[in-house]
Design an enzyme around this catalytic site. Sequence first.
Site, PDB file in Angstrom:
ATOM      1  N   LYS A 113       0.841  -1.213   0.000  1.00 31.05           N
ATOM      2  CA  LYS A 113       0.000   0.000   0.000  1.00 31.05           C
ATOM      3  C   LYS A 113       0.869   1.255   0.000  1.00 31.05           C
ATOM      4  CE  LYS A 113      -1.733   1.461   4.095  1.00 31.05           C
ATOM      5  NZ  LYS A 113      -1.376   2.844   4.485  1.00 31.05           N
ATOM      6  N   ASN A 114       1.839   1.273   0.902  1.00 36.30           N
ATOM      7  CA  ASN A 114       2.600   2.510   1.068  1.00 36.30           C
ATOM      8  C   ASN A 114       3.636   2.725  -0.030  1.00 36.30           C
ATOM      9  OD1 ASN A 114       1.016   3.135   3.228  1.00 36.30           O
ATOM     10  ND2 ASN A 114       2.507   2.480   4.785  1.00 36.30           N
ATOM     11  N   CYS A 137      -5.022  12.221  13.924  1.00 39.90           N
ATOM     12  CA  CYS A 137      -5.855  11.063  13.619  1.00 39.90           C
ATOM     13  C   CYS A 137      -5.754  10.073  14.763  1.00 39.90           C
ATOM     14  CB  CYS A 137      -5.444  10.438  12.294  1.00 39.90           C
ATOM     15  SG  CYS A 137      -3.876   9.614  12.394  1.00 39.90           S
ATOM     16  N   ARG A 197      -0.494  14.540  13.663  1.00 35.42           N
ATOM     17  CA  ARG A 197       0.310  14.244  12.479  1.00 35.42           C
ATOM     18  C   ARG A 197       0.586  15.513  11.695  1.00 35.42           C
ATOM     19  NH1 ARG A 197      -1.459   8.623  10.132  1.00 35.42           N
ATOM     20  NH2 ARG A 197       0.404   8.912   8.853  1.00 35.42           N
ATOM     21  N   ASP A 204       4.105   0.153  12.097  1.00 36.59           N
ATOM     22  CA  ASP A 204       2.922  -0.468  11.492  1.00 36.59           C
ATOM     23  C   ASP A 204       2.762  -1.941  11.883  1.00 36.59           C
ATOM     24  OD1 ASP A 204       2.366   1.929  10.315  1.00 36.59           O
ATOM     25  OD2 ASP A 204       3.109   1.372   8.327  1.00 36.59           O
ATOM     26  N   ARG A 219      -8.747  -0.729   4.378  1.00 32.24           N
ATOM     27  CA  ARG A 219      -7.967   0.378   3.821  1.00 32.24           C
ATOM     28  C   ARG A 219      -6.598  -0.108   3.368  1.00 32.24           C
ATOM     29  NH1 ARG A 219      -7.663   5.696   7.210  1.00 32.24           N
ATOM     30  NH2 ARG A 219      -6.272   5.993   5.442  1.00 32.24           N
TER      31      ARG A 219
HETATM   32  N1  EPU Z   1       6.092  14.195  11.615  1.00 31.16           N
HETATM   33  C1  EPU Z   1       6.230  15.518  11.953  1.00 31.16           C
HETATM   34  N2  EPU Z   1       6.178  16.452  10.955  1.00 31.16           N
HETATM   35  C2  EPU Z   1       5.997  16.117   9.652  1.00 31.16           C
HETATM   36  C3  EPU Z   1       5.851  14.747   9.310  1.00 31.16           C
HETATM   37  C4  EPU Z   1       5.899  13.808  10.328  1.00 31.16           C
HETATM   38  O1  EPU Z   1       6.386  15.864  13.116  1.00 31.16           O
HETATM   39  O2  EPU Z   1       5.967  17.021   8.801  1.00 31.16           O
HETATM   40  C5  EPU Z   1       6.113  13.176  12.677  1.00 31.16           C
HETATM   41  C6  EPU Z   1       4.771  12.480  12.797  1.00 31.16           C
HETATM   42  O3  EPU Z   1       3.882  13.217  13.581  1.00 31.16           O
HETATM   43  C7  EPU Z   1       5.131  11.151  13.399  1.00 31.16           C
HETATM   44  C8  EPU Z   1       6.523  10.887  12.814  1.00 31.16           C
HETATM   45  O4  EPU Z   1       6.993  12.139  12.320  1.00 31.16           O
HETATM   46  O5  EPU Z   1       5.199  11.263  14.783  1.00 31.16           O
HETATM   47  C9  EPU Z   1       6.555   9.866  11.702  1.00 31.16           C
HETATM   48  O6  EPU Z   1       5.720  10.267  10.656  1.00 31.16           O
HETATM   49  P1  EPU Z   1       6.029   9.964   9.126  1.00 31.16           P
HETATM   50  O7  EPU Z   1       5.909  11.254   8.393  1.00 31.16           O
HETATM   51  O8  EPU Z   1       7.286   9.191   8.971  1.00 31.16           O
HETATM   52  O9  EPU Z   1       4.796   9.049   8.763  1.00 31.16           O
HETATM   53  P2  EPU Z   1       3.895   9.214   7.490  1.00 31.16           P
HETATM   54  O10 EPU Z   1       4.767   9.475   6.330  1.00 31.16           O
HETATM   55  O11 EPU Z   1       2.778  10.132   7.767  1.00 31.16           O
HETATM   56  C10 EPU Z   1       4.022   6.742   6.690  1.00 31.16           C
HETATM   57  C11 EPU Z   1       3.063   5.638   6.429  1.00 31.16           C
HETATM   58  C12 EPU Z   1       2.475   5.165   7.741  1.00 31.16           C
HETATM   59  C13 EPU Z   1       3.637   4.684   8.604  1.00 31.16           C
HETATM   60  C14 EPU Z   1       4.675   5.783   8.776  1.00 31.16           C
HETATM   61  C15 EPU Z   1       5.925   5.347   9.503  1.00 31.16           C
HETATM   62  C16 EPU Z   1       2.260   6.072   4.196  1.00 31.16           C
HETATM   63  C17 EPU Z   1       1.145   6.463   3.319  1.00 31.16           C
HETATM   64  N3  EPU Z   1       2.026   6.083   5.514  1.00 31.16           N
HETATM   65  O12 EPU Z   1       3.288   7.775   7.346  1.00 31.16           O
HETATM   66  O13 EPU Z   1       1.612   4.080   7.440  1.00 31.16           O
HETATM   67  O14 EPU Z   1       3.157   4.307   9.862  1.00 31.16           O
HETATM   68  O15 EPU Z   1       5.092   6.283   7.497  1.00 31.16           O
HETATM   69  O16 EPU Z   1       6.554   4.318   8.798  1.00 31.16           O
HETATM   70  O17 EPU Z   1       3.320   5.709   3.711  1.00 31.16           O
HETATM   71  C18 EPU Z   1      -0.075   2.538   7.888  1.00 31.16           C
HETATM   72  O18 EPU Z   1       0.174   2.031   6.792  1.00 31.16           O
HETATM   73  O19 EPU Z   1      -0.838   2.001   8.749  1.00 31.16           O
HETATM   74  C19 EPU Z   1       0.533   3.812   8.237  1.00 31.16           C
HETATM   75  C20 EPU Z   1       0.088   4.599   9.216  1.00 31.16           C
END
Ligand code: EPU
Length: 436
Positions: free
Chosen positions: A27-28, A121, A126, A310, A402
């Site tokens: 998915k990701n 969320c 986030r 995850d 999802r």
């Molecule tokens: N964060 C910030 N500022 C930002 C972005 C992130 O503070 O601008 C913080 C977040 O609040 C969090 C941490 O950094 O505490 C990690 O967030 P990250 O940005 O790495 O996560 P994401 O990119 O929003 C993706 C996956 C998630 C997965 C995470 C970690 C996708 C679409 N989503 O989310 O997938 O948990 O990386 O590997 O790729 C899932 O599939 O169930 C899922 C939640």
Amino acid sequence: MTEGTGDRLLIRGGSRLSGSVAVHSAKNAVLPLLAAALLTRETLHLRAVPALADVTTMRALLGELGAELREPAPGELQVRCVDVAGEAPYALVRQMRASLLVMGPLLARLGRVRAGLPGGCAIGGRPIDLHLKGFAALGAEVSLRAGYVEARAPAGLHGARIYLDYPSHTGTENLMLAAVLAHGQTLIENAAEEPEIVDLAGCLNAMGARVSGAGTPVVRVDGVPALGAVDWTPIPDRIEAGTLLIATAATRGEVELTGVVAHHLQAVVAKLRETGAEVWQEQGRVFLVARRRPAAVDVKTLPYPGFPTDLQPQMTALLATAEGIAAVTETVFDNRLGHVDELRRMGANIRVEGRTALVTGVPRLSGAPVQASDLRAGAALVLAGLAAAGETEVHGRGHIERGYADLPAQLRSLGADIEAGPGRVAEPARTLGGGA
Ligand code: EPU
């Protein structure tokens, strides 16, 4: 499907999982690859596209932005974006945070983008400050108006050196997607290293981009004027694979997973071995045999190559019946222990201290009606149900759909007694969408 529809999964626990099952594409990986289609007027042809609600949401968003979408064969998707609009509506962003991945490509292609700003969320706050700081470094003027983020770079983006305060997964992807068409060179430092980022870089390069260093903490992007067509098969889903391995361990079963990249699973395999499971790998396949009650092991989530957040809820479900006390610490998200209360309702002995769940294993869980608060919490409850005595009803099946392309069918093929059923409970008040 979006969030908690009230639909449920009915599980009669007690069967040991046994057999062989193929893993779907990630998915990701698929979501950012679909967003990459916005960078070019040529066709992006994706193969092995999993049937996921989040993929449907991303398709709807691309359609809204002007993409032509075709399905030349089952599981294949062609996306062509001859003309694109620059606005990602809040209605779609709030359903799925990964919608934000269209920002980078639209900014790169049009020099402007407007996107609904998502809130927190079910797994925590986030913010997207790192995405926005990066866009600003690339020369965009970024502002917030009426719940929407606007970024403008009328003269186009230019290469820059960007340091991420935290290795954000989609932050790294969004900035790569923005930088590929920028003038000059971009360095993304303290970049996330997840395999999905490497896959995106591979696809972008196959479209004519010049991205190097993906999978390391420094990603270098040399801007090119335009990108072309591509035919791409995404990587297998390491989280789905990990979920199936943990499910098998939870039922003291044995499984062969096919179509996986074993080195993407290092952290979870290491931890499962520590619990006493035998795990071995051959090309594209992973085998697990778990005969005994698992030993308790401590787990701490970290960005890749650390233990994936995850898989934390699923691992917690496994440890709920381990021998001894395990400390499970969530460091990536600030509120990802929502499954703990539900596991307790099934007889688990878990105490939460801050971001750590202290899990004292009990010999057996017992079936109960439980509520999934997000995608991975839902998977964890399914696993707990498989291992429990009696019947478990997992409500909020929509969350699971999802990100898992028919998990019940995969589990049934391994001998689980699991079926989908209509919901009996009302929509839960605490369910928030936009998790993944
Ligand atoms: N964060 C910030 N500022 C930002 C972005 C992130 O503070 O601008 C913080 C977040 O609040 C969090 C941490 O950094 O505490 C990690 O967030 P990250 O940005 O790495 O996560 P994401 O990119 O929003 C993706 C996956 C998630 C997965 C995470 C970690 C996708 C679409 N989503 O989310 O997938 O948990 O990386 O590997 O790729 C899932 O599939 O169930 C899922 C939640």
